[in-house]
Design an enzyme around this catalytic site. Structure first.
Site, PDB file in Angstrom:
ATOM      1  CD  GLU A 411      30.659 -68.524 -29.055  1.00 10.05           C
ATOM      2  OE1 GLU A 411      29.796 -67.881 -29.426  1.00 10.05           O
ATOM      3  OE2 GLU A 411      31.580 -69.076 -29.808  1.00 10.05           O
ATOM      4  CG  HIS A 496      31.560 -73.834 -34.942  1.00 10.67           C
ATOM      5  ND1 HIS A 496      32.020 -73.507 -33.505  1.00 10.67           N
ATOM      6  CD2 HIS A 496      31.015 -72.628 -35.437  1.00 10.67           C
ATOM      7  CE1 HIS A 496      31.748 -72.532 -33.418  1.00 10.67           C
ATOM      8  NE2 HIS A 496      31.144 -71.724 -34.517  1.00 10.67           N
ATOM      9  CG  ASN A 534      34.407 -69.327 -32.142  1.00 12.58           C
ATOM     10  OD1 ASN A 534      34.974 -69.162 -30.980  1.00 12.58           O
ATOM     11  ND2 ASN A 534      33.127 -69.071 -32.039  1.00 12.58           N
TER      12      ASN A 534
HETATM   13  P1  FAE Z   1      32.778 -72.868 -46.154  1.00 15.78           P
HETATM   14  O1  FAE Z   1      33.048 -71.484 -45.686  1.00 15.78           O
HETATM   15  O2  FAE Z   1      31.398 -73.239 -45.818  1.00 15.78           O
HETATM   16  O3  FAE Z   1      32.491 -72.679 -47.972  1.00 15.78           O
HETATM   17  C1  FAE Z   1      32.035 -73.850 -48.392  1.00 15.78           C
HETATM   18  C2  FAE Z   1      31.493 -73.208 -49.664  1.00 15.78           C
HETATM   19  O4  FAE Z   1      31.307 -74.294 -50.816  1.00 15.78           O
HETATM   20  C3  FAE Z   1      30.049 -72.601 -49.612  1.00 15.78           C
HETATM   21  O5  FAE Z   1      29.951 -71.360 -49.979  1.00 15.78           O
HETATM   22  C4  FAE Z   1      28.984 -73.579 -50.159  1.00 15.78           C
HETATM   23  O6  FAE Z   1      27.850 -72.977 -50.808  1.00 15.78           O
HETATM   24  C5  FAE Z   1      29.857 -74.169 -51.223  1.00 15.78           C
HETATM   25  N1  FAE Z   1      29.706 -75.580 -51.983  1.00 15.78           N
HETATM   26  C6  FAE Z   1      29.206 -76.506 -51.218  1.00 15.78           C
HETATM   27  N2  FAE Z   1      29.104 -77.425 -51.900  1.00 15.78           N
HETATM   28  C7  FAE Z   1      29.138 -76.925 -53.396  1.00 15.78           C
HETATM   29  C8  FAE Z   1      29.008 -77.876 -54.456  1.00 15.78           C
HETATM   30  N3  FAE Z   1      28.709 -79.034 -54.677  1.00 15.78           N
HETATM   31  N4  FAE Z   1      29.410 -77.097 -55.710  1.00 15.78           N
HETATM   32  C9  FAE Z   1      29.461 -75.714 -55.560  1.00 15.78           C
HETATM   33  N5  FAE Z   1      29.871 -74.897 -54.212  1.00 15.78           N
HETATM   34  C10 FAE Z   1      29.624 -76.007 -53.231  1.00 15.78           C
HETATM   35  O7  FAE Z   1      33.812 -73.920 -45.891  1.00 15.78           O
HETATM   36  N6  FAE Z   1      33.386 -69.800 -37.333  1.00 15.78           N
HETATM   37  C11 FAE Z   1      34.284 -69.128 -36.743  1.00 15.78           C
HETATM   38  O8  FAE Z   1      35.370 -69.074 -36.615  1.00 15.78           O
HETATM   39  N7  FAE Z   1      33.571 -68.038 -35.766  1.00 15.78           N
HETATM   40  C12 FAE Z   1      32.428 -67.708 -35.913  1.00 15.78           C
HETATM   41  O9  FAE Z   1      31.967 -66.648 -35.250  1.00 15.78           O
HETATM   42  C13 FAE Z   1      31.379 -68.725 -36.466  1.00 15.78           C
HETATM   43  N8  FAE Z   1      30.047 -68.416 -36.512  1.00 15.78           N
HETATM   44  C14 FAE Z   1      29.280 -69.250 -37.399  1.00 15.78           C
HETATM   45  C15 FAE Z   1      27.818 -68.867 -37.211  1.00 15.78           C
HETATM   46  C16 FAE Z   1      27.061 -69.488 -38.261  1.00 15.78           C
HETATM   47  C17 FAE Z   1      25.323 -69.431 -38.290  1.00 15.78           C
HETATM   48  C18 FAE Z   1      27.786 -70.502 -39.167  1.00 15.78           C
HETATM   49  C19 FAE Z   1      26.797 -71.386 -40.200  1.00 15.78           C
HETATM   50  C20 FAE Z   1      28.970 -70.680 -39.049  1.00 15.78           C
HETATM   51  C21 FAE Z   1      29.919 -70.245 -38.096  1.00 15.78           C
HETATM   52  N9  FAE Z   1      31.087 -70.394 -38.222  1.00 15.78           N
HETATM   53  C22 FAE Z   1      31.902 -69.701 -37.100  1.00 15.78           C
HETATM   54  C23 FAE Z   1      31.856 -71.650 -38.811  1.00 15.78           C
HETATM   55  C24 FAE Z   1      32.547 -71.085 -39.924  1.00 15.78           C
HETATM   56  O10 FAE Z   1      31.811 -70.274 -40.750  1.00 15.78           O
HETATM   57  C25 FAE Z   1      33.067 -72.293 -40.867  1.00 15.78           C
HETATM   58  O11 FAE Z   1      33.973 -72.976 -40.101  1.00 15.78           O
HETATM   59  C26 FAE Z   1      33.821 -71.923 -42.139  1.00 15.78           C
HETATM   60  O12 FAE Z   1      32.992 -71.238 -43.199  1.00 15.78           O
HETATM   61  C27 FAE Z   1      34.351 -73.303 -42.874  1.00 15.78           C
HETATM   62  O13 FAE Z   1      35.018 -72.913 -43.939  1.00 15.78           O
HETATM   63  P2  FAE Z   1      35.210 -73.741 -45.290  1.00 15.78           P
HETATM   64  O14 FAE Z   1      36.217 -73.135 -46.387  1.00 15.78           O
HETATM   65  O15 FAE Z   1      35.316 -75.098 -44.880  1.00 15.78           O
END
Ligand code: FAE
Length: 558
Positions: A411, A496, A534
């Site tokens: 990127e 990621h 991503n």
């Molecule tokens: P996620 O969205 O992380 O949700 C999990 C949730 O569970 C969170 O809100 C936690 O606070 C909550 N949680 C965890 N443990 C507990 C617990 N014990 N009790 C209650 N709640 C809990 O998971 N991906 C892209 O495709 N494009 C991008 O441009 C991109 N940029 C990124 C930039 C950054 C800075 C970051 C950090 C990530 C980026 N990602 C990107 C990755 C993407 O956000 C990630 O793959 C997804 O959010 C994963 O989705 P999940 O539903 O697995």
């Protein structure tokens, strides 16, 4: 609170809504730097959606409990609610629906405040040095939106709050090439993914594309055009990257008619405007069903079979400084683990090791990867400026995925510090075969991730196959002052995280934990370490596929 019906989902599509609220600012990218800059207030404002925030009493019984309000959790909640089921989502982070005293929901970038960082007394940025000098800043300890979770060889960035990763990510919404899909998830029929579930996910996430004609003259993308030209000089072609950030809104930012967000360094600590995160898409639609309740600031710790059927789920309600306000146990008939790759893996490894769920498969915790993330910055020559006011939303990537000796998607990201730096920042997604393991430590009662920084060398090698030739042909050099003093590669952190409870390995082919009927996994932990792009579109599409099967096979429609 309910989202009005006219904002609701119709069928499988989710309607648009306009919003009104406060401003704020921060930098970032599909990952990158965050520095400097003033907030801009006034003019038309775009509010965050009203979500059905509720309470959960100790001893409550609920039919379906979803742990985590990120992509997997939001998809599960919406589709289950549409099928007539009542759903409770518990989320450890905040609701992010209320402006702070400064009128902004999210922290600024410089200075950042407690809203930026999860229970930490300093910020913890990916690009944490400038001219070799540390630039993290002190903040009040608070349940902020970005967690930098430190393990032995890597720190893993994650979003915290209602919206999960969508609160902090760069919004890059990429569907992997179909020919690679079989390598990523060999047990899943690519036909159903590419014909049904990827289109469904892209529509519901409101993925949009940049106006390519506007891009060619927009000052905020000078850095991308320069990066593209220098890549072309070395024989590399670039491709535009779809995003969930509203590019029409960005055009208005550039025109100066709306409050700035992507053009005011906002990303890593949340976008106050412009980004169509889960709170405006899946979660808003789930709210509109009237069947979903979201309970923030609750951290799930234990899931175990309940004597009378279903599962006991123990959780701590926390205050915004992290202290425990109350410990609650509720009983749920069905539990969906949607705490993200790290959160779900840690929970499951802990339940198995402590005997709460002893029959979980031995493969739980294994097969974790960082999607081959590595970062680097190039210092351009003085005749290749990258612009002062850069959009944090990445528009272009160099696709070197056909190079089998070192596949990479590199990127061209921003470095938005508000002065001309002549820097092109890059986040590479590569094919790194190394895999980590989450292990429970009996002595500490905590879970660590067995991963070594050196395991990222294949990613560096693949990124170098793109960036070395660009440096050679453009007369540019690597910066070695942004990821540490004398450190050229951002190889010790990841945006990621993927894997830890892999589909068709730790679960059945749809995310069921078969030794415990009624327990499901529905997040990025299902994907074994790499998506080649991503990840969140794939996380969302896979969740759409799995919840269809789970509703049809287990829960039914009412
Ligand atoms: P996620 O969205 O992380 O949700 C999990 C949730 O569970 C969170 O809100 C936690 O606070 C909550 N949680 C965890 N443990 C507990 C617990 N014990 N009790 C209650 N709640 C809990 O998971 N991906 C892209 O495709 N494009 C991008 O441009 C991109 N940029 C990124 C930039 C950054 C800075 C970051 C950090 C990530 C980026 N990602 C990107 C990755 C993407 O956000 C990630 O793959 C997804 O959010 C994963 O989705 P999940 O539903 O697995």
């Amino acid at each position: 609170m309910r989202v009005p019906a006219d904002d609701a989902v119709s069928g499988r599509g989710i309607g648009r809504r306009g919003f009104l609220v406060g401003a704020g600012v921060l930098a970032g990218l599909g990952g990158a730097a965050a520095l400097g800059g003033a907030a801009v207030l006034g003019g038309a404002r775009r509010a965050r959606a009203a979500l059905p925030i509720g309470r959960l009493e100790d001893g409550a019984a609920v039919p379906i409990l979803v742990i985590g309000a990120g992509y997997g959790g939001a998809v599960a909640a919406l589709r289950l609610a549409e099928a007539g089921h009542d759903v409770t989502i518990v989320e450890q982070g905040m609701a992010w629906d209320t402006p702070g005293p400064d009128g902004k929901v999210f922290s600024g970038t410089v200075p950042a405040d407690g809203r930026s960082s999860w229970l930490s007394t300093t910020t913890d940025q990916p690009t944490d040095h400038l001219l070799g000098i540390p630039i993290n800043m002190p903040v009040e300890r608070y349940t902020g939106v970005l967690a930098a979770e430190h393990f032995g060889g890597i720190r893993v960035y994650q979003g915290r709050g209602v919206g999960g990763g969508s609160l902090v990510n760069g919004g890059m919404a990429v569907t992997p090439r179909r020919e690679f899909f079989h390598e990523i998830l060999p047990s899943v029929d690519p036909g159903e993914m590419y014909d049904t579930y990827y289109p469904r996910a892209n529509a519901a996430l409101r993925v949009n594309r940049i106006d390519e004609e506007w891009f060619e003259s927009a000052p905020c993308y000078e850095y991308a055009r320069v990066g593209r030209a220098l890549a072309a000089g070395a024989g590399f072609s670039t491709t535009f990257v779809p995003n969930v950030y509203d590019f029409d809104y960005m055009k208005q930012e550039q025109a100066g008619t709306v409050p700035l967000s992507a053009l005011n360094k906002e990303s890593l600590y949340g976008n106050n405007f412009g980004k169509q995160g889960l709170d405006k898409t899946y979660l808003a639609a789930a709210a509109a069903t009237g069947r979903v309740t979201v309970v923030p600031l609750h951290v799930v710790a234990v899931v175990a079979p309940a004597a009378a059927g279903g599962y006991q789920v123990r959780m701590d309600e926390i205050g915004t400084d992290g202290h425990v306000i109350a410990t609650k146990t509720v009983v749920a008939q069905h539990v969906f683990f949607a705490a993200g790759s790290v959160g779900t893996s840690k929970l499951l490894v802990t339940q198995k090791a402590t005997g709460a769920l002893p029959n979980l498969p031995d493969s739980v915790g294994f097969n974790w990867g960082n999607n081959g993330n590595v970062m680097a910055a190039r210092q351009n020559r003085l005749d290749d400026p990258t612009g002062i006011n850069q959009s944090t939303i990445t528009a272009l990537g160099i696709d070197n995925w056909d190079d089998t000796a070192g596949q990479a998607f590199v990127e061209i990201t921003s470095f938005p510090i508000g002065v001309e730096t002549f820097v092109n920042m890059h986040l590479a997604i590569t094919k790194n075969p190394n895999r980590g393991v989450f292990r429970f430590d009996e002595a500490t009662g905590r879970v660590d991730l067995d991963w070594q920084t050196a395991w990222n060398q294949p990613s560096i090698d693949a990124a170098k196959r793109v960036l070395d030739p660009i440096n050679a042909s453009a007369g540019t050099t690597y910066r070695d002052d942004l990821f540490g003093d004398g450190k050229m590669w951002g190889d010790d952190f990841a945006y990621h995280p993927l894997g830890g409870c892999v589909l068709n390995e730790s679960t059945d082919n749809y995310g069921r934990l078969t030794s415990y009927p009624g327990l499901y996994v529905i997040d990025s932990s299902l994907i074994p370490g790499s998506t080649t792009v991503n990840p969140f579109v794939t996380v969302t599409a896979l969740a759409e596929r799995n919840i269809d099967a789970i509703i049809a096979g287990d829960l039914g429609r009412r």
